[in-house]
Design a protein around this motif. Structure first.
Motif, PDB file in Angstrom:
ATOM      1  N   GLY A   1       0.818  -1.208   0.000  1.00 33.64           N
ATOM      2  CA  GLY A   1       0.000   0.000   0.000  1.00 33.64           C
ATOM      3  C   GLY A   1       0.856   1.265   0.000  1.00 33.64           C
ATOM      4  N   GLU A   2       0.213   2.351  -0.302  1.00 34.93           N
ATOM      5  CA  GLU A   2       0.884   3.647  -0.393  1.00 34.93           C
ATOM      6  C   GLU A   2       1.653   3.959   0.891  1.00 34.93           C
ATOM      7  OE1 GLU A   2      -0.345   8.262  -1.329  1.00 34.93           O
ATOM      8  OE2 GLU A   2      -1.716   6.648  -1.875  1.00 34.93           O
ATOM      9  N   HIS A   3       2.880   4.408   0.731  1.00 35.49           N
ATOM     10  CA  HIS A   3       3.783   4.804   1.820  1.00 35.49           C
ATOM     11  C   HIS A   3       4.237   3.632   2.701  1.00 35.49           C
ATOM     12  CE1 HIS A   3       2.845   8.857   0.635  1.00 35.49           C
ATOM     13  NE2 HIS A   3       1.566   8.667   0.907  1.00 35.49           N
ATOM     14  N   LYS A   4       3.992   2.417   2.273  1.00 37.74           N
ATOM     15  CA  LYS A   4       4.465   1.249   3.011  1.00 37.74           C
ATOM     16  C   LYS A   4       5.724   0.751   2.332  1.00 37.74           C
ATOM     17  CE  LYS A   4       0.805   1.465   5.514  1.00 37.74           C
ATOM     18  NZ  LYS A   4       0.854   2.072   6.825  1.00 37.74           N
ATOM     19  N   LYS A   5       6.738   0.406   3.137  1.00 31.93           N
ATOM     20  CA  LYS A   5       8.042   0.086   2.536  1.00 31.93           C
ATOM     21  C   LYS A   5       8.503  -1.355   2.723  1.00 31.93           C
ATOM     22  CE  LYS A   5      10.393   1.837   6.588  1.00 31.93           C
ATOM     23  NZ  LYS A   5       9.897   2.815   7.454  1.00 31.93           N
ATOM     24  N   ASN A   6       7.902  -2.090   3.655  1.00 31.31           N
ATOM     25  CA  ASN A   6       8.390  -3.443   3.897  1.00 31.31           C
ATOM     26  C   ASN A   6       7.317  -4.296   4.561  1.00 31.31           C
ATOM     27  OD1 ASN A   6       8.488  -2.513   6.596  1.00 31.31           O
ATOM     28  ND2 ASN A   6      10.632  -1.990   6.404  1.00 31.31           N
ATOM     29  N   PHE A   7       7.576  -5.590   4.598  1.00 37.32           N
ATOM     30  CA  PHE A   7       6.620  -6.514   5.217  1.00 37.32           C
ATOM     31  C   PHE A   7       7.342  -7.751   5.728  1.00 37.32           C
ATOM     32  CE2 PHE A   7       7.111  -8.342   1.053  1.00 37.32           C
ATOM     33  CZ  PHE A   7       6.989  -9.703   1.254  1.00 37.32           C
ATOM     34  N   LEU A   8       6.686  -8.430   6.638  1.00 34.68           N
ATOM     35  CA  LEU A   8       7.149  -9.719   7.130  1.00 34.68           C
ATOM     36  C   LEU A   8       5.910 -10.501   7.552  1.00 34.68           C
ATOM     37  CD1 LEU A   8      10.120 -10.543   9.373  1.00 34.68           C
ATOM     38  CD2 LEU A   8       7.882 -11.427   9.952  1.00 34.68           C
ATOM     39  N   HIS A   9       5.813 -11.741   7.082  1.00 31.79           N
ATOM     40  CA  HIS A   9       4.706 -12.608   7.477  1.00 31.79           C
ATOM     41  C   HIS A   9       5.265 -13.972   7.848  1.00 31.79           C
ATOM     42  CE1 HIS A   9       0.533 -13.926   7.727  1.00 31.79           C
ATOM     43  NE2 HIS A   9       1.004 -15.082   7.311  1.00 31.79           N
ATOM     44  N   VAL A  10       4.798 -14.505   8.963  1.00 37.88           N
ATOM     45  CA  VAL A  10       5.200 -15.840   9.409  1.00 37.88           C
ATOM     46  C   VAL A  10       4.025 -16.787   9.212  1.00 37.88           C
ATOM     47  CG1 VAL A  10       5.996 -17.266  11.335  1.00 37.88           C
ATOM     48  CG2 VAL A  10       6.775 -14.893  11.133  1.00 37.88           C
ATOM     49  N   PHE A  11       4.266 -17.834   8.431  1.00 34.38           N
ATOM     50  CA  PHE A  11       3.308 -18.914   8.262  1.00 34.38           C
ATOM     51  C   PHE A  11       3.734 -20.036   9.201  1.00 34.38           C
ATOM     52  CE2 PHE A  11       3.403 -16.637   4.264  1.00 34.38           C
ATOM     53  CZ  PHE A  11       2.059 -16.541   3.915  1.00 34.38           C
ATOM     54  N   GLY A  12       2.932 -20.323  10.196  1.00 35.48           N
ATOM     55  CA  GLY A  12       3.231 -21.399  11.130  1.00 35.48           C
ATOM     56  C   GLY A  12       2.404 -22.619  10.800  1.00 35.48           C
ATOM     57  N   TYR A  13       3.051 -23.770  10.717  1.00 33.13           N
ATOM     58  CA  TYR A  13       2.377 -25.045  10.455  1.00 33.13           C
ATOM     59  C   TYR A  13       2.684 -25.985  11.607  1.00 33.13           C
ATOM     60  CZ  TYR A  13       1.908 -23.110   5.795  1.00 33.13           C
ATOM     61  OH  TYR A  13       1.594 -22.293   4.739  1.00 33.13           O
TER      62      TYR A  13
END
Length: 127
Positions: free
Chosen positions: A53-65
Motif C-alpha cells: 500500500g501507499e507509503h508502506k516500505k516493507n513486510f514480514l509474514h510468518v506462516f506457522g504449520y
C-alpha cells in the motif's frame, strides 16, 4: 514439526540479519512450551519484487504449520507471542503478521513414519 516459514521483503535484512529474525521466531515458539525444542524448524525467504500500500516500505509474514491438537487459545497465544517478539525486534516495519495452520495427523507423513522399524508409528522415531 512445527514449521515456521518467514516471508519478507528483502529490505528487512538491512535492519536485522536473517539469523536474528529466525532466532526470534524460534525462541518465541520455544518459549510457549508447545513443542519439543529439537522439533522446531524455521526458514526465511526474501522477496525482491512486491507491491504494498501507499507509503508502506516493507513486510514480514510468518506462516506457522503445527500438528493438530492444540486449542484455539494455544494457537492464538503462539501467534501473539511471535508477533510481539518480531515487533520488538523490528519496530519500524510497515506490515508484520503471523498465522498458524494445522497439519492433519491422519494425512501427515515423514521419514520416521515410513521407517519399517517404527512399529508404533511415532513421528519422532529415531530423533
Amino acid at each position: 514439526m512445527p514449521h515456521f516459514i518467514i516471508d519478507c521483503s528483502e529490505n528487512i535484512l538491512q535492519q536485522k540479519t536473517a539469523e536474528e529474525i529466525m532466532n526470534a521466531v524460534y525462541e518465541a515458539a520455544d518459549d510457549t512450551g508447545l513443542f519439543a525444542t529439537h522439533d522446531i524448524k524455521v526458514r526465511l525467504q526474501t522477496y525482491q519484487y512486491y507491491r504494498l500500500g501507499e507509503h508502506k516500505k516493507n513486510f514480514l509474514h510468518v506462516f506457522g504449520y503445527i500438528m493438530e491438537g492444540r486449542s484455539t487459545e494455544q494457537k492464538a497465544g503462539l501467534s501473539r507471542h511471535i508477533s510481539i517478539r518480531l515487533t520488538e525486534l523490528l519496530p519500524d516495519i510497515s506490515f508484520s503478521s503471523v498465522n498458524i495452520n494445522e497439519f492433519e495427523a491422519a494425512t501427515y507423513s515423514n521419514k520416521a513414519l515410513i521407517n519399517p522399524e517404527n512399529i508404533n508409528k511415532d513421528r519422532h522415531f529415531g530423533l
